[in-house]
Scaffold this active site. Structure first.
Site, PDB file in Angstrom:
ATOM      1  N   ALA A 164      27.301 -18.989 -12.626  1.00  0.00           N
ATOM      2  CA  ALA A 164      26.723 -19.225 -11.297  1.00  0.00           C
ATOM      3  C   ALA A 164      27.821 -18.859 -10.294  1.00  0.00           C
ATOM      4  CB  ALA A 164      26.289 -20.680 -11.166  1.00  0.00           C
ATOM      5  N   THR A 215      31.807 -24.971  -4.454  1.00  0.00           N
ATOM      6  CA  THR A 215      31.438 -24.708  -5.844  1.00  0.00           C
ATOM      7  C   THR A 215      29.973 -25.069  -6.024  1.00  0.00           C
ATOM      8  OG1 THR A 215      32.092 -25.052  -8.157  1.00  0.00           O
ATOM      9  CG2 THR A 215      32.268 -26.965  -6.709  1.00  0.00           C
ATOM     10  N   ASN A 216      29.493 -25.189  -7.255  1.00  0.00           N
ATOM     11  CA  ASN A 216      28.092 -25.547  -7.490  1.00  0.00           C
ATOM     12  C   ASN A 216      27.997 -26.368  -8.757  1.00  0.00           C
ATOM     13  OD1 ASN A 216      27.530 -23.693  -9.842  1.00  0.00           O
ATOM     14  ND2 ASN A 216      28.160 -22.189  -8.304  1.00  0.00           N
ATOM     15  N   LEU A 217      26.788 -26.796  -9.102  1.00  0.00           N
ATOM     16  CA  LEU A 217      26.602 -27.777 -10.176  1.00  0.00           C
ATOM     17  C   LEU A 217      26.493 -27.170 -11.571  1.00  0.00           C
ATOM     18  CD1 LEU A 217      24.187 -30.310  -8.407  1.00  0.00           C
ATOM     19  CD2 LEU A 217      26.611 -30.625  -8.997  1.00  0.00           C
TER      20      LEU A 217
END
Ligand code: CTP
Ligand code: CA
Length: 218
Positions: free
Chosen positions: A100, A33-35
């Site tokens: 995102a 995943t990402n922030l």
């Protein structure tokens, strides 16, 4: 009184949006995943709803409250996000991709927890579909808006995305100015050029974006 009356900027418009990160599962308990916090996307959904739009927000995993009047569809992966978007796109006037989206997903998702074995672990990833580019290329495409969060060379990358994905507007920012925080500093890129907005809260930036979209629509 009467002199203060202003029709809402997006009255009668149906807005479809994505927000947040995606989660690409590796096994039942792990993934990529990402922030992305979802704050900018949720602020924009709120601003669109306050501007009179009917808003459907397809969201990846975030801890954000659903803005009043917004229809929320929760998804995890990019493939699920694409599916949800394609289910709603034919009844949308405007599409805004804020999510995102993971560019890659694991080729395989293990059915059971991956066990620790060797000293290194190699995972093969495959490209995810580009949801925004796909929507903007539809024969009856909605007015399509993208985001570009870059770590350098913002103008070149954002202009590149505007033309490559055939968008009407790209909201660009440097990740160090926006990701995770409550403020953002963005530059809007459209056919006419670049329009910087001042550093402000994500709610104020969202209202600036809504106002620019309504100008481009009229
Ligand atoms: N986007 C999307 N689907 C993807 C990747 C991106 O819908 N699979 C959308 C994002 O929501 C954003 C825009 O495309 O509105 C730009 O995303 P970004 O990650 O900045 O650009 P990419 O085209 O993925 O290129 P790169 O990551 O290599 O810069
Ligand atoms: Ca990307």
């Amino acid at each position: 009184v009467l002199a203060h009356f202003q029709p809402k900027l997006l009255a009668g418009k149906r807005v479809l949006m994505t927000a947040g990160p995606t989660f690409e599962a590796l096994d039942p308990v792990r993934g990529l995943t990402n922030l992305s916090s979802g704050k900018m996307g949720f602020a924009l959904a709120r601003a669109c709803a306050e501007a009179g739009a009917e808003v459907t927000l397809v969201s990846g995993p975030v801890s954000q409250p659903t803005p009043a009047g917004v229809t929320r569809v929760d998804v995890k992966s990019a493939l699920q996000m694409r599916e949800a978007v394609l289910n709603h796109v034919s009844t949308s006037d405007i599409f805004i991709g804020v999510a995102a989206v993971a560019d890659y997903r694991p080729v395989e998702t293990a059915a059971d927890k991956i066990k620790k074995t060797g000293e290194t672990l190699t995972v093969e990833f495959t490209r995810n579909p580009d949801i925004l580019a796909e929507v903007a290329a539809l024969p009856a495409a909605p007015f399509s808006v993208g985001f570009a969060a870059e770590s350098r060379d913002l103008d070149n990358y954002a202009q590149g995305k505007l033309s490559a994905k055939k968008l009407k507007l790209v909201v660009g920012n440097l990740v160090q100015d926006g990701m995770g925080g409550d403020t953002n500093q963005v530059v809007l890129f459209d056919a006419a050029g670049r329009h910087p907005l001042p550093l402000a809260s994500k709610d104020e930036v969202a209202r600036g974006i809504v106002s620019h979209i309504s100008k481009l629509l009229s």
